[in-house]
Design a protein around this motif. Structure first.
Motif, short mmCIF file in Angstrom:
data_model
loop_
_atom_site.label_atom_id
_atom_site.label_comp_id
_atom_site.label_asym_id
_atom_site.label_seq_id
_atom_site.Cartn_x
_atom_site.Cartn_y
_atom_site.Cartn_z
N MET A 47 0.82 -1.20 0.00
CA MET A 47 0.00 0.00 0.00
C MET A 47 0.86 1.26 0.00
O MET A 47 0.42 2.32 0.41
CB MET A 47 -0.95 0.01 1.20
N GLU B 221 -3.24 -2.89 5.58
CA GLU B 221 -4.32 -1.91 5.67
C GLU B 221 -4.49 -1.41 7.10
O GLU B 221 -4.67 -0.21 7.34
CB GLU B 221 -5.63 -2.54 5.19
N LYS C 218 -2.50 -8.67 3.27
CA LYS C 218 -3.20 -7.47 2.81
C LYS C 218 -3.85 -6.73 3.97
O LYS C 218 -3.74 -5.51 4.09
CB LYS C 218 -4.26 -7.86 1.78
#
Length: 347
Positions: free
Chosen positions: A184, A236, A232
């Motif tokens: 990210m 986040e 993931k």
């Protein structure tokens, strides 16, 4: 102007991406190709261009997507920089259109545009292009300066900082980007560009060809793969916790909190798929305590309880070999059941 091309094991796409960089009408550039230890050294591809503006570096071992990209940035010498994915393409007007906007507006940290979506062969998909533009609400933006741009940058995610933008290099302390942001890092770079009230310029033109194909990182991560979902979700959670701690972003805290709770659910589902129901419940309960009452979270919580009960029952079997055999079969069955349950809802 520095063009950053991180690459790994996509020789055909890399050649096309590099071609789109060298043929830019804006010629005052350096092109930095950083190979992340591909199985086959792409040096021959680089040398075939015979272009003195290209600088090439090959890692001795794979450093991961984030580290490879940031190491390339450390070599950059330009006033501005832009990332070009090794499977994407630029219009030959990409830099010529965006660089002057940063020259004209010194308060802007980033200038960005819209994108076409192309397939593996390079064919434009009109449907996918419209879907992408609408998904990131760039269809609601007009060309112009946006200041501040926290909402379009971090809430709507309209700004493709590493897939369709030119960044004022000195506006970001690149060394301060924590490795935990990992995949990210594009959103985190947008955060660094906008967090103190800076401006962004949007050019309502499609100057990037973003390729969707089975070997993209998005496809490879696997929506139903437990370890991929765990990775993931953790990224986040890290990013949105940072955003919640930033007092400059206070007006958007309810939105960030909601995303954080969804990430907790995603982490719980990933742990379920990895047959770790007790750990999964911790994160699913955190989602519920944060008042995220949705079917996805509730179903995951029920499945975690079912999985634990089955494993607990099997633990009372007298024959340990028999128990282990049954436990393996039961775990596979439960894991498949969980995957089927979240086939359409787990994103």
């Amino acid at each position: 102007m520095s063009v950053i091309i991180p690459t790994y094991n996509r020789p055909t796409f890399l050649r096309a991406a590099l071609q789109s960089a060298v043929q830019q009408t804006y010629q005052n550039i350096e092109i930095i190709v950083f190979d992340n230890c591909s199985p086959k050294d792409p040096r021959a591809i680089i040398e075939s261009f015979d272009d003195s503006r290209i600088r090439f570096w090959r890692n001795e071992k794979n450093l991961g997507l984030f580290a490879n990209a940031i190491n390339a940035v450390k070599m950059a010498r330009g006033k501005y920089l832009a990332f070009l994915h090794d499977d994407d393409l630029w219009s030959d007007r990409f830099l010529e259109s965006l660089v002057p906007l940063l020259e004209q507006y010194p308060e802007a940290t980033i200038a960005f545009c819209d994108q076409f979506i192309i397939d593996e062969t390079g064919k434009i998909s009109a449907f996918a292009t419209r879907r992408m533009t609408r998904a990131y609400r760039r269809d609601r933006l007009q060309s112009g300066l946006y200041q501040p741009f926290v909402e379009i940058g971090l809430v709507r995610k309209s700004v493709p900082s590493v897939a369709g933008a030119v960044i004022r290099r000195e506006s970001i302390d690149w060394a301060s980007i924590p490795p935990e942001v990992d995949r990210m890092h594009d959103l985190y770079i947008t955060y660094l560009c906008c967090k103190d009230g800076q401006a962004a310029y949007y050019l309502a033109d499609k100057l990037v060809y973003h390729r969707e194909h089975p070997n993209t990182d998005t496809f490879l991560s696997g929506r139903r793969d437990g370890l991929a979902k765990i990775s993931k979700a953790k990224v986040e959670i890290f990013c949105y916790q940072r955003f919640l701690q930033d007092s400059n972003l206070r007006p958007f805290r309810p939105h960030f909190k909601k995303i954080l709770l969804h990430a907790q659910t995603t982490l719980g589902i990933g742990l379920l798929l990895a047959n770790r129901p007790s750990e999964a419940r911790v994160h699913l309960f955190q989602s519920l305590r944060g008042r995220l009452f949705n079917m996805r979270t509730l179903v995951a919580l029920m499945l975690s309880l079912l999985c634990s009960l089955v494993l607990m029952e099997r633990s009372h079997e007298d024959d340990s070999d028999h128990f282990l055999s049954l436990n393996r079969v039961e775990s596979i069955r439960i894991s498949q059941s969980i995957q089927d349950t979240f086939k359409n809802t787990a994103r």
